[in-house]
Scaffold this active site. Structure first.
Site, PDB file in Angstrom:
ATOM      1  N   GLU A 133    -110.166  23.345  77.060  1.00  0.00           N
ATOM      2  CA  GLU A 133    -108.772  23.785  77.070  1.00  0.00           C
ATOM      3  C   GLU A 133    -108.200  23.808  75.653  1.00  0.00           C
ATOM      4  O   GLU A 133    -107.525  24.772  75.261  1.00  0.00           O
ATOM      5  CB  GLU A 133    -107.918  22.881  77.955  1.00  0.00           C
ATOM      6  CG  GLU A 133    -106.484  23.384  78.069  1.00  0.00           C
ATOM      7  CD  GLU A 133    -105.544  22.383  78.710  1.00  0.00           C
ATOM      8  OE1 GLU A 133    -104.744  22.794  79.560  1.00  0.00           O
ATOM      9  OE2 GLU A 133    -105.600  21.183  78.347  1.00  0.00           O
ATOM     10  N   TRP A 179    -106.132  26.195  84.767  1.00  0.00           N
ATOM     11  CA  TRP A 179    -105.081  27.210  84.752  1.00  0.00           C
ATOM     12  C   TRP A 179    -105.265  28.297  85.808  1.00  0.00           C
ATOM     13  O   TRP A 179    -104.528  29.289  85.815  1.00  0.00           O
ATOM     14  CB  TRP A 179    -105.006  27.840  83.358  1.00  0.00           C
ATOM     15  CG  TRP A 179    -104.462  26.918  82.316  1.00  0.00           C
ATOM     16  CD1 TRP A 179    -105.149  25.985  81.588  1.00  0.00           C
ATOM     17  CD2 TRP A 179    -103.108  26.825  81.877  1.00  0.00           C
ATOM     18  NE1 TRP A 179    -104.316  25.318  80.726  1.00  0.00           N
ATOM     19  CE2 TRP A 179    -103.052  25.820  80.883  1.00  0.00           C
ATOM     20  CE3 TRP A 179    -101.931  27.496  82.219  1.00  0.00           C
ATOM     21  CZ2 TRP A 179    -101.876  25.468  80.233  1.00  0.00           C
ATOM     22  CZ3 TRP A 179    -100.756  27.154  81.571  1.00  0.00           C
ATOM     23  CH2 TRP A 179    -100.731  26.149  80.597  1.00  0.00           C
ATOM     24  N   TYR A 223     -99.709  28.270  75.674  1.00  0.00           N
ATOM     25  CA  TYR A 223     -99.825  27.557  74.400  1.00  0.00           C
ATOM     26  C   TYR A 223    -100.622  28.303  73.335  1.00  0.00           C
ATOM     27  O   TYR A 223    -100.251  28.298  72.159  1.00  0.00           O
ATOM     28  CB  TYR A 223    -100.426  26.167  74.633  1.00  0.00           C
ATOM     29  CG  TYR A 223     -99.551  25.282  75.482  1.00  0.00           C
ATOM     30  CD1 TYR A 223     -98.393  24.709  74.968  1.00  0.00           C
ATOM     31  CD2 TYR A 223     -99.879  25.027  76.809  1.00  0.00           C
ATOM     32  CE1 TYR A 223     -97.585  23.906  75.756  1.00  0.00           C
ATOM     33  CE2 TYR A 223     -99.076  24.225  77.609  1.00  0.00           C
ATOM     34  CZ  TYR A 223     -97.927  23.670  77.077  1.00  0.00           C
ATOM     35  OH  TYR A 223     -97.124  22.882  77.861  1.00  0.00           O
ATOM     36  N   CYS A 253     -94.500  22.189  78.876  1.00  0.00           N
ATOM     37  CA  CYS A 253     -94.236  20.754  79.023  1.00  0.00           C
ATOM     38  C   CYS A 253     -94.368  20.054  77.674  1.00  0.00           C
ATOM     39  O   CYS A 253     -93.633  19.127  77.366  1.00  0.00           O
ATOM     40  CB  CYS A 253     -95.204  20.138  80.025  1.00  0.00           C
ATOM     41  SG  CYS A 253     -94.966  20.698  81.714  1.00  0.00           S
ATOM     42  N   ARG A 277     -91.508  17.159  77.277  1.00  0.00           N
ATOM     43  CA  ARG A 277     -90.271  17.135  78.061  1.00  0.00           C
ATOM     44  C   ARG A 277     -90.474  16.605  79.475  1.00  0.00           C
ATOM     45  O   ARG A 277     -89.575  16.020  80.077  1.00  0.00           O
ATOM     46  CB  ARG A 277     -89.660  18.536  78.152  1.00  0.00           C
ATOM     47  CG  ARG A 277     -90.512  19.514  78.959  1.00  0.00           C
ATOM     48  CD  ARG A 277     -89.798  20.813  79.293  1.00  0.00           C
ATOM     49  NE  ARG A 277     -90.681  21.691  80.052  1.00  0.00           N
ATOM     50  CZ  ARG A 277     -90.820  21.658  81.377  1.00  0.00           C
ATOM     51  NH1 ARG A 277     -90.136  20.788  82.095  1.00  0.00           N
ATOM     52  NH2 ARG A 277     -91.647  22.493  81.988  1.00  0.00           N
ATOM     53  N   ASP A 332     -96.448  14.242  83.991  1.00  0.00           N
ATOM     54  CA  ASP A 332     -97.077  13.731  85.213  1.00  0.00           C
ATOM     55  C   ASP A 332     -97.997  12.588  84.784  1.00  0.00           C
ATOM     56  O   ASP A 332     -99.094  12.814  84.279  1.00  0.00           O
ATOM     57  CB  ASP A 332     -97.852  14.877  85.867  1.00  0.00           C
ATOM     58  CG  ASP A 332     -98.688  14.457  87.069  1.00  0.00           C
ATOM     59  OD1 ASP A 332     -98.829  13.242  87.310  1.00  0.00           O
ATOM     60  OD2 ASP A 332     -99.221  15.350  87.747  1.00  0.00           O
TER      61      ASP A 332
END
Length: 316
Positions: free
Chosen positions: A60, A82, A146, A198, A218, A221
Protein backbone atom coordinates in the site's frame (compact mmCIF):
# COMPACT_ATOMS: atom_id res chain seq x y z
CA UNK A 1 8.01 -2.37 24.87
CA UNK A 2 7.83 -0.29 21.70
CA UNK A 3 4.09 -0.85 21.13
CA UNK A 4 3.07 0.18 24.66
CA UNK A 5 1.75 3.62 23.58
CA UNK A 6 -0.76 1.84 21.33
CA UNK A 7 -1.89 -0.49 24.11
CA UNK A 8 -2.21 2.49 26.46
CA UNK A 9 -4.43 4.27 23.92
CA UNK A 10 -6.68 1.24 23.54
CA UNK A 11 -7.05 0.88 27.31
CA UNK A 12 -7.78 4.59 27.70
CA UNK A 13 -10.59 4.44 25.16
CA UNK A 14 -12.03 1.34 26.84
CA UNK A 15 -11.94 3.08 30.22
CA UNK A 16 -12.82 6.66 29.28
CA UNK A 17 -14.32 6.64 25.78
CA UNK A 18 -17.59 8.41 25.04
CA UNK A 19 -20.24 6.46 23.16
CA UNK A 20 -21.11 7.99 19.80
CA UNK A 21 -23.26 6.90 16.86
CA UNK A 22 -21.27 7.05 13.63
CA UNK A 23 -21.43 7.03 9.83
CA UNK A 24 -21.37 3.23 9.66
CA UNK A 25 -24.29 2.80 12.14
CA UNK A 26 -22.05 0.50 14.21
CA UNK A 27 -21.39 2.83 17.15
CA UNK A 28 -18.04 3.72 18.71
CA UNK A 29 -16.38 4.62 21.97
CA UNK A 30 -14.04 7.52 21.30
CA UNK A 31 -11.76 10.15 22.74
CA UNK A 32 -10.66 13.38 21.09
CA UNK A 33 -7.06 14.50 21.00
CA UNK A 34 -4.34 11.97 21.84
CA UNK A 35 -0.68 11.53 20.95
CA UNK A 36 1.62 8.49 20.78
CA UNK A 37 5.40 8.60 20.35
CA UNK A 38 7.58 5.78 19.01
CA UNK A 39 11.38 5.87 19.12
CA UNK A 40 12.26 4.23 15.80
CA UNK A 41 15.86 3.67 16.87
CA UNK A 42 14.56 1.00 19.27
CA UNK A 43 12.94 -1.17 16.61
CA UNK A 44 10.15 -1.16 14.09
CA UNK A 45 6.69 -0.54 15.65
CA UNK A 46 4.75 -3.39 14.07
CA UNK A 47 2.49 -4.77 16.79
CA UNK A 48 3.45 -8.11 18.33
CA UNK A 49 0.29 -8.54 20.43
CA UNK A 50 -1.43 -9.65 17.23
CA UNK A 51 -0.07 -10.50 13.80
CA UNK A 52 -0.23 -7.55 11.39
CA UNK A 53 0.35 -8.36 7.68
CA UNK A 54 3.42 -6.31 6.82
CA UNK A 55 3.22 -7.26 3.13
CA UNK A 56 -0.05 -5.34 2.81
CA UNK A 57 1.50 -2.32 4.51
CA UNK A 58 4.49 -2.39 2.16
CA UNK A 59 2.46 -2.70 -1.02
CA UNK A 60 0.00 0.00 0.00
CA UNK A 61 2.77 2.48 0.87
CA UNK A 62 4.63 1.73 -2.38
CA UNK A 63 1.33 2.32 -4.21
CA UNK A 64 1.13 5.75 -2.57
CA UNK A 65 4.79 6.54 -3.26
CA UNK A 66 4.43 5.69 -6.95
CA UNK A 67 1.57 8.16 -7.18
CA UNK A 68 -0.65 5.29 -8.30
CA UNK A 69 -4.40 5.47 -7.80
CA UNK A 70 -5.45 2.29 -9.61
CA UNK A 71 -6.05 -0.83 -7.52
CA UNK A 72 -4.45 -3.06 -10.18
CA UNK A 73 -1.02 -2.65 -8.52
CA UNK A 74 -2.51 -3.68 -5.18
CA UNK A 75 -4.28 -6.69 -6.67
CA UNK A 76 -1.01 -7.79 -8.29
CA UNK A 77 0.37 -7.95 -4.75
CA UNK A 78 -2.71 -9.69 -3.30
CA UNK A 79 -3.72 -6.56 -1.44
CA UNK A 80 -7.47 -5.99 -1.21
CA UNK A 81 -7.54 -3.04 1.22
CA UNK A 82 -9.06 -0.66 -1.34
CA UNK A 83 -11.22 -3.08 -3.33
CA UNK A 84 -14.58 -1.95 -1.96
CA UNK A 85 -14.16 1.65 -3.10
CA UNK A 86 -13.51 0.65 -6.70
CA UNK A 87 -16.15 -2.09 -6.64
CA UNK A 88 -18.76 0.42 -5.48
CA UNK A 89 -18.09 2.57 -8.53
CA UNK A 90 -18.55 -0.47 -10.78
CA UNK A 91 -21.81 -1.76 -9.28
CA UNK A 92 -23.35 1.73 -9.39
CA UNK A 93 -22.52 2.13 -13.08
CA UNK A 94 -24.92 1.61 -16.00
CA UNK A 95 -22.62 -1.12 -17.30
CA UNK A 96 -23.14 -3.38 -14.30
CA UNK A 97 -25.95 -5.92 -14.80
CA UNK A 98 -25.20 -8.45 -12.06
CA UNK A 99 -26.98 -9.17 -8.76
CA UNK A 100 -28.18 -6.23 -6.69
CA UNK A 101 -25.21 -4.96 -4.66
CA UNK A 102 -26.98 -2.11 -2.85
CA UNK A 103 -25.36 -1.50 0.57
CA UNK A 104 -23.07 -4.49 0.01
CA UNK A 105 -20.84 -3.67 2.98
CA UNK A 106 -23.52 -4.04 5.64
CA UNK A 107 -25.45 -6.79 3.88
CA UNK A 108 -22.39 -9.00 3.42
CA UNK A 109 -21.74 -8.94 7.17
CA UNK A 110 -25.31 -9.78 8.18
CA UNK A 111 -26.49 -12.16 5.43
CA UNK A 112 -24.27 -15.20 4.73
CA UNK A 113 -26.16 -16.05 1.53
CA UNK A 114 -25.66 -12.55 0.17
CA UNK A 115 -22.03 -12.57 1.35
CA UNK A 116 -21.32 -15.55 -0.91
CA UNK A 117 -22.82 -13.73 -3.91
CA UNK A 118 -20.92 -10.54 -3.02
CA UNK A 119 -17.57 -12.33 -2.77
CA UNK A 120 -18.20 -14.03 -6.12
CA UNK A 121 -18.96 -10.69 -7.79
CA UNK A 122 -15.92 -9.09 -6.14
CA UNK A 123 -13.69 -11.90 -7.43
CA UNK A 124 -15.02 -11.34 -10.96
CA UNK A 125 -14.41 -7.62 -10.61
CA UNK A 126 -10.84 -8.09 -9.37
CA UNK A 127 -10.10 -10.47 -12.23
CA UNK A 128 -11.30 -7.95 -14.81
CA UNK A 129 -9.21 -5.18 -13.25
CA UNK A 130 -6.16 -7.43 -13.43
CA UNK A 131 -6.63 -8.57 -17.03
CA UNK A 132 -8.72 -5.95 -18.87
CA UNK A 133 -6.80 -2.70 -19.40
CA UNK A 134 -9.80 -0.62 -20.48
CA UNK A 135 -11.93 -1.89 -17.60
CA UNK A 136 -9.12 -1.24 -15.11
CA UNK A 137 -8.64 2.30 -16.38
CA UNK A 138 -12.35 3.06 -15.98
CA UNK A 139 -13.26 1.20 -12.81
CA UNK A 140 -10.00 0.37 -11.05
CA UNK A 141 -8.92 3.98 -10.63
CA UNK A 142 -9.92 5.66 -7.37
CA UNK A 143 -9.02 9.21 -8.37
CA UNK A 144 -8.20 11.56 -5.52
CA UNK A 145 -6.65 9.20 -2.99
CA UNK A 146 -3.32 9.43 -1.18
CA UNK A 147 -1.08 8.62 -4.15
CA UNK A 148 -2.55 11.47 -6.14
CA UNK A 149 -2.57 13.90 -3.23
CA UNK A 150 1.02 13.19 -2.21
CA UNK A 151 2.58 13.04 -5.67
CA UNK A 152 0.25 14.99 -8.00
CA UNK A 153 -1.87 17.46 -6.03
CA UNK A 154 -4.24 19.16 -8.48
CA UNK A 155 -4.13 22.96 -8.30
CA UNK A 156 -6.72 25.54 -9.32
CA UNK A 157 -4.38 26.47 -12.21
CA UNK A 158 -4.70 23.03 -13.73
CA UNK A 159 -1.19 21.78 -12.95
CA UNK A 160 0.04 19.40 -10.25
CA UNK A 161 2.40 19.52 -7.28
CA UNK A 162 4.60 16.63 -6.19
CA UNK A 163 4.34 17.42 -2.48
CA UNK A 164 6.39 14.50 -1.21
CA UNK A 165 9.09 14.84 -3.87
CA UNK A 166 9.39 18.54 -3.09
CA UNK A 167 9.59 17.93 0.66
CA UNK A 168 12.35 15.34 0.24
CA UNK A 169 14.38 17.88 -1.74
CA UNK A 170 13.77 20.45 1.00
CA UNK A 171 15.00 18.00 3.65
CA UNK A 172 18.22 17.60 1.67
CA UNK A 173 18.76 21.33 1.11
CA UNK A 174 16.98 23.02 4.04
CA UNK A 175 16.66 20.33 6.72
CA UNK A 176 15.64 22.75 9.47
CA UNK A 177 12.71 24.19 7.54
CA UNK A 178 9.38 24.30 9.37
CA UNK A 179 7.55 23.78 6.09
CA UNK A 180 8.31 20.09 5.56
CA UNK A 181 4.62 19.27 5.23
CA UNK A 182 2.53 16.98 3.02
CA UNK A 183 -1.25 17.49 3.11
CA UNK A 184 -3.99 15.22 1.82
CA UNK A 185 -6.92 17.43 2.86
CA UNK A 186 -8.40 19.60 0.12
CA UNK A 187 -11.68 21.26 1.18
CA UNK A 188 -12.70 21.63 -2.46
CA UNK A 189 -12.61 17.86 -2.99
CA UNK A 190 -14.02 16.64 0.33
CA UNK A 191 -17.75 16.87 -0.56
CA UNK A 192 -17.35 14.60 -3.60
CA UNK A 193 -14.88 12.06 -2.20
CA UNK A 194 -15.97 8.51 -1.32
CA UNK A 195 -13.92 8.74 1.88
CA UNK A 196 -12.19 12.02 2.80
CA UNK A 197 -8.58 11.43 3.91
CA UNK A 198 -8.25 10.05 7.42
CA UNK A 199 -4.51 10.83 7.43
CA UNK A 200 -4.85 14.52 6.77
CA UNK A 201 -1.33 15.90 7.15
CA UNK A 202 2.20 14.92 8.12
CA UNK A 203 5.33 16.94 8.88
CA UNK A 204 9.01 16.03 8.98
CA UNK A 205 11.52 17.35 11.52
CA UNK A 206 15.31 17.07 11.45
CA UNK A 207 17.50 17.31 14.54
CA UNK A 208 20.96 15.91 15.37
CA UNK A 209 21.07 14.01 12.09
CA UNK A 210 17.77 12.25 12.81
CA UNK A 211 14.51 12.46 10.90
CA UNK A 212 11.20 12.42 12.74
CA UNK A 213 7.68 12.46 11.34
CA UNK A 214 4.43 13.59 12.94
CA UNK A 215 1.08 12.51 11.49
CA UNK A 216 -2.24 14.17 12.22
CA UNK A 217 -5.06 11.67 11.76
CA UNK A 218 -8.57 13.09 11.94
CA UNK A 219 -10.29 9.72 12.40
CA UNK A 220 -8.75 6.49 13.66
CA UNK A 221 -10.13 2.95 13.89
CA UNK A 222 -7.97 1.83 16.80
CA UNK A 223 -8.29 -1.94 16.45
CA UNK A 224 -8.11 -2.48 12.69
CA UNK A 225 -6.70 0.71 11.19
CA UNK A 226 -4.19 2.20 13.62
CA UNK A 227 -1.78 -0.79 13.65
CA UNK A 228 -1.47 -0.37 9.87
CA UNK A 229 -1.11 3.41 10.16
CA UNK A 230 1.68 3.19 12.74
CA UNK A 231 3.70 0.78 10.61
CA UNK A 232 3.03 2.61 7.34
CA UNK A 233 4.23 6.01 8.55
CA UNK A 234 7.13 4.48 10.46
CA UNK A 235 8.15 2.83 7.19
CA UNK A 236 7.77 6.14 5.35
CA UNK A 237 10.04 7.79 7.95
CA UNK A 238 12.67 5.10 7.43
CA UNK A 239 12.51 5.41 3.64
CA UNK A 240 12.82 9.20 3.57
CA UNK A 241 15.63 9.12 6.14
CA UNK A 242 17.38 6.50 4.00
CA UNK A 243 17.25 8.68 0.89
CA UNK A 244 18.33 11.80 2.77
CA UNK A 245 21.26 10.17 4.57
CA UNK A 246 19.73 10.59 8.02
CA UNK A 247 19.09 8.29 10.96
CA UNK A 248 15.53 7.72 12.13
CA UNK A 249 14.18 9.64 15.09
CA UNK A 250 10.58 9.42 16.28
CA UNK A 251 7.24 8.68 14.71
CA UNK A 252 4.68 10.84 16.48
CA UNK A 253 1.04 9.92 15.93
CA UNK A 254 -1.51 12.61 16.78
CA UNK A 255 -5.23 11.87 16.66
CA UNK A 256 -8.45 13.78 16.41
CA UNK A 257 -11.26 11.24 16.93
CA UNK A 258 -9.67 7.96 18.08
CA UNK A 259 -12.30 5.27 18.44
CA UNK A 260 -13.07 1.63 19.09
CA UNK A 261 -16.07 0.20 17.27
CA UNK A 262 -18.62 -1.51 19.50
CA UNK A 263 -18.08 -4.78 17.64
CA UNK A 264 -14.31 -4.66 18.32
CA UNK A 265 -14.42 -4.50 22.12
CA UNK A 266 -13.97 -8.21 22.79
CA UNK A 267 -11.10 -8.35 20.31
CA UNK A 268 -9.18 -5.44 21.82
CA UNK A 269 -9.64 -6.90 25.31
CA UNK A 270 -8.12 -10.16 24.08
CA UNK A 271 -5.21 -8.23 22.59
CA UNK A 272 -4.66 -6.28 25.81
CA UNK A 273 -4.41 -9.57 27.72
CA UNK A 274 -1.25 -10.46 25.79
CA UNK A 275 2.26 -9.47 26.88
CA UNK A 276 4.15 -7.59 24.14
CA UNK A 277 7.20 -9.24 22.62
CA UNK A 278 10.41 -7.58 21.36
CA UNK A 279 9.85 -5.39 18.31
CA UNK A 280 11.13 -6.52 14.91
CA UNK A 281 13.71 -4.59 12.91
CA UNK A 282 13.56 -3.14 9.41
CA UNK A 283 16.12 -3.69 6.66
CA UNK A 284 16.21 -1.53 3.51
CA UNK A 285 18.18 -2.24 0.35
CA UNK A 286 21.46 -0.30 0.84
CA UNK A 287 22.04 -0.18 -2.91
CA UNK A 288 18.93 1.89 -3.58
CA UNK A 289 18.51 5.47 -2.45
CA UNK A 290 15.60 6.99 -4.39
CA UNK A 291 12.55 5.83 -2.45
CA UNK A 292 10.34 6.16 -5.51
CA UNK A 293 12.37 3.32 -7.07
CA UNK A 294 11.84 0.91 -4.17
CA UNK A 295 9.83 -2.26 -4.67
CA UNK A 296 8.64 -5.05 -2.39
CA UNK A 297 11.91 -6.99 -2.27
CA UNK A 298 13.85 -3.88 -1.17
CA UNK A 299 12.06 -3.76 2.20
CA UNK A 300 12.48 -6.59 4.70
CA UNK A 301 11.24 -7.20 8.21
CA UNK A 302 13.48 -9.19 10.54
CA UNK A 303 12.73 -11.10 13.75
CA UNK A 304 8.96 -10.57 13.78
CA UNK A 305 7.40 -12.95 16.33
CA UNK A 306 3.78 -11.91 16.89
CA UNK A 307 0.85 -13.56 18.61
CA UNK A 308 -1.84 -14.92 16.24
CA UNK A 309 -4.05 -12.50 14.35
CA UNK A 310 -7.41 -11.50 15.84
CA UNK A 311 -10.26 -11.23 13.37
CA UNK A 312 -12.83 -8.44 13.55
CA UNK A 313 -15.50 -7.08 11.19
CA UNK A 314 -14.71 -3.99 9.13
CA UNK A 315 -17.08 -1.06 9.66
CA UNK A 316 -18.18 0.20 6.25
Amino acid sequence: MLEQPYLDLAKKVLDEGHFKPDRTHTGTYSIFGHQMRFDLSKGFPLLTTKKVPFGLIKSELLWFLHGDTNIRFLLQHRNHIWDEWAFEKWVKSDEYHGPDMTDFGHRSQKDPEFAAVYHEEMAKFDDRVLHDDAFAAKYGDLGLVYGSQWRAWHTSKGDTIDQLGDVIEQIKTHPYSRRLIVSAWNPEDVPTMALPPCHTLYQFYVNDGKLSLQLYQRSADIFLGVPFNIASYALLTHLVAHECGLEVGEFIHTFGDAHLYVNHLDQIKEQLSRTPRPAPTLQLNPDKHDIFDFDMKDIKLLNYDPYPAIKAPVAV
